[in-house]
Design a protein around this motif. Structure first.
Motif, short mmCIF file in Angstrom:
data_model
loop_
_atom_site.label_atom_id
_atom_site.label_comp_id
_atom_site.label_asym_id
_atom_site.label_seq_id
_atom_site.Cartn_x
_atom_site.Cartn_y
_atom_site.Cartn_z
N ASP A 1 23.37 43.32 -35.16
CA ASP A 1 22.83 42.62 -36.33
C ASP A 1 22.01 41.40 -35.89
N ASP B 1 28.53 37.88 -30.96
CA ASP B 1 29.84 37.94 -31.64
C ASP B 1 30.98 38.02 -30.62
N GLU C 1 30.44 36.76 -39.32
CA GLU C 1 29.31 37.12 -38.45
C GLU C 1 29.77 37.34 -37.01
CA CA Z 1 26.71 40.81 -34.04
#
Ligand code: CA
Ligand code: TEU
Length: 561
Positions: free
Chosen positions: A28, A32, A77
């Motif tokens: 995305d 992360d 997120e």
């Molecule tokens: Ca991500």
């Protein structure tokens, strides 16, 4: 200092991970927790002992996670609490500790506490924040925000102003309220119980505001007084930290580093006292401010090179003054600073490798706990290919809004030059893993534009080159683990006025290290007293040219006394 007296964090090297920009696992465009987990072996290979994670808590991201809306939830997120627990477990399985960012000078304005606090003057949470009546229809005092503009925001609901030393979305918590302190300590204890290994404490020196919140002096050309000068190391700060020590920090063998904006030696000796009454160490800011603009109204915004004797004088003061009584942290970079190779070394292709290694050696042989910011170990550079439409950082945006547009102190092109030298987004472009699509960071659209030099500067290339900056850092970390003199030796500066060379010694009981670092872009000659029996421990050139120091040459001699 005897061997037994050495604490684990005094021999540790910390690797700082900015989660948004480290590794994206679901494409995305945002780094992360799963991404970080997938790169733990890389950190292990480097040899770092500890990872400091920039904030991963729930946040509306007005200041990229430093505006926290829930201290006990992970920002979706970045993943879930299970992802966090898995990261912690996998890190521990590799012998890597995890230090969390603690941001409690302020919360987000979207935090439930603030939503309640602003709802009415008699709400339970009203005194969780700092509210004041207008004075003559204006702000309650003349303090400025760290991000330019005023440090107060008017709120229609109750007709009062609230204090925000940083962004409008970062209202300051009222540490004078014992309920605020207890609430924060309880929250910290729940993280300690989860098994984390320490806290990096955001702007911890700003918690205690001076009585009466008096006006401060306003520099020429400026609109506001420096709230840093007015607030840092305030009247109750050491009480608050000692209370935190008793109620939280003594509960486990954790590491603590306070980010101490405006800290001086006297206060650092207390924050980082060897007796363990407060924190383990602080980040001092002085060496990061030596190249500020001479006009205080422009603050850090400048692009003038640093004068080396000033740096030597400053770092030497910290080395000598804290020796034996407190403990230093050592850093050239973090997520708020530009890339050190671009700022203090040279990112020109012919000097990139040698100057990055020189800076590494210079820092890593000092006394203190070194911090490596992600990408520093491969010599990531400032991001000159980012323009006004690409920047994300509120500090950069506010500089344009206030210093250029409102005050006309400089024009936008000049500010852009300064941003390319000092802006925080230089450090925040995504990590460069490969020479492939988006440097292997994501196959989506990166949240911040990539630095366009990842075709040559990337982890793959570094790991495939035995002469890389990465392997130099790996050696430096190993020396810190293996040679006690790096931790305990007495520091001694040589030739303070030399404008091109930073040389110092570390003096132990039976041996010495002589650390020589040239900042010159040409060969120069310097004579040092090197005993016959000296061996070269590490260098950024293949051989030793004696008294000749080649561009950015750096070498460390070790010899018995
Ligand atoms: Ca991500
Ligand atoms: O930074 C505090 C700080 O004083 C500076 O580094 C400041 O961000 C910079 O000088 C602006 O020019 C800490 C965090 O490290 C930073 O990322 C946050 O934005 C800030 O606190 C607010 O939480």
């Amino acid at each position: 200092m005897t061997e037994q007296a050495i604490k684990w964090w005094q021999k540790a090297v910390v690797y700082q991970v900015y989660p948004r920009s480290f590794q994206d696992s679901n494409n995305d465009g945002i780094g992360d927790l799963k991404g970080i987990e997938s790169r733990l072996d890389y950190v292990k290979k480097l040899g770092a002992d500890v990872i400091w994670l920039n904030p991963v808590y729930d946040s509306p991201n007005e200041d990229n996670g430093y505006d926290i809306s829930d201290y006990e939830a992970i920002n979706p997120e970045f993943g879930s609490m299970e992802d966090f627990e898995s990261l912690l477990e996998e890190a521990h399985a590799r012998g890597i500790k995890i230090v969390m960012d603690l941001v409690v000078n302020h919360s987000s304005s979207k935090h439930q506490w603030f939503i309640e606090s602003k709802s009415s003057k008699d709400n339970d949470k009203r005194d969780f924040y700092i509210w004041r009546d207008p004075v003559d229809g204006h702000e309650p005092n003349n303090w400025g925000s760290f991000f330019a503009g005023p440090a107060w925001k008017f709120d229609e609901t109750t007709g009062q102003y609230y204090m925000h030393l940083f962004a409008e979305g970062q209202p300051d918590l009222n540490w004078a309220n014992p309920e605020v302190r207890q609430t924060v300590f309880d929250m910290m204890n729940r993280w300690v119980d989860k098994g984390i290994d320490g806290f990096r404490m955001d702007v911890i020196s700003l918690l205690s505001k001076p009585d009466g919140l008096p006006d401060g002096p306003i520099p020429e050309d400026a609109h506001y007084a420096s709230s840093n000068d007015m607030v840092a190391n305030g009247p109750k700060i050491h009480d608050y930290i000692q209370e935190m020590r008793e109620k939280v920090l003594n509960n486990a063998d954790i590491m603590t580093v306070g980010e101490a904006s405006n800290v001086d030696i006297e206060n650092a000796k207390r924050y980082a006292a060897k007796d363990g009454s407060e924190l383990n160490m602080v980040f001092q800011f002085e060496h990061m401010e030596l190249d500020d603009n001479p006009n205080p109204a422009l603050g850090k915004w400048d692009n003038a090179p640093l004068y080396l004797p000033k740096l030597k004088k400053n770092l030497t003061k910290w080395q000598n003054e804290l020796a034996g009584v407190a403990w230093n942290s050592l850093y050239w970079e973090n997520h708020d600073q530009p890339r050190s190779v671009s700022r203090f070394g040279s990112d020109k292709p012919e000097f990139h490798n040698v100057s990055a290694k020189m800076l590494a050696t210079l820092l890593h042989f000092m006394q203190g706990t070194p911090y490596i910011y992600q990408g520093q170990e491969i010599g990531m550079t400032n991001a000159y290919n980012l323009g006004w439409d690409d920047f994300n950082d509120i500090d950069i945006k506010n500089a344009r809004r206030y210093l250029v547009e409102r005050d006309g102190l400089i024009d936008a092109d000049t500010l852009l030059d300064y941003v390319h030298y000092k802006g925080r987004d230089n450090a925040r472009t995504p990590m460069q893993w490969t020479d492939g699509e988006n440097a292997g960071f994501t196959t989506g659209t990166p949240w911040l534009k990539m630095n366009n030099n990842f075709d040559t500067i990337n982890v793959d290339a570094a790991l495939n080159d035995e002469n890389s900056i990465f392997y130099h850092y790996q050696k430096l970390i190993a020396f810190r683990h293996d040679l006690d003199i790096v931790t305990t030796g007495r520091y001694e500066l040589l030739d303070p006025e030399d404008e091109q060379v930073y040389a110092y010694k570390r003096v132990g009981e039976n041996e010495e290290l002589l650390v020589i670092n040239s900042f010159a872009e040409e060969s120069i000659v310097r004579e040092f007293d090197v005993p016959e029996n000296a061996e070269i421990l590490i260098s950024n050139y293949k051989d030793d040219a004696g008294h000749t120091l080649r561009p950015y040459e750096s070498k460390v001699y070790r010899y018995a006394k």
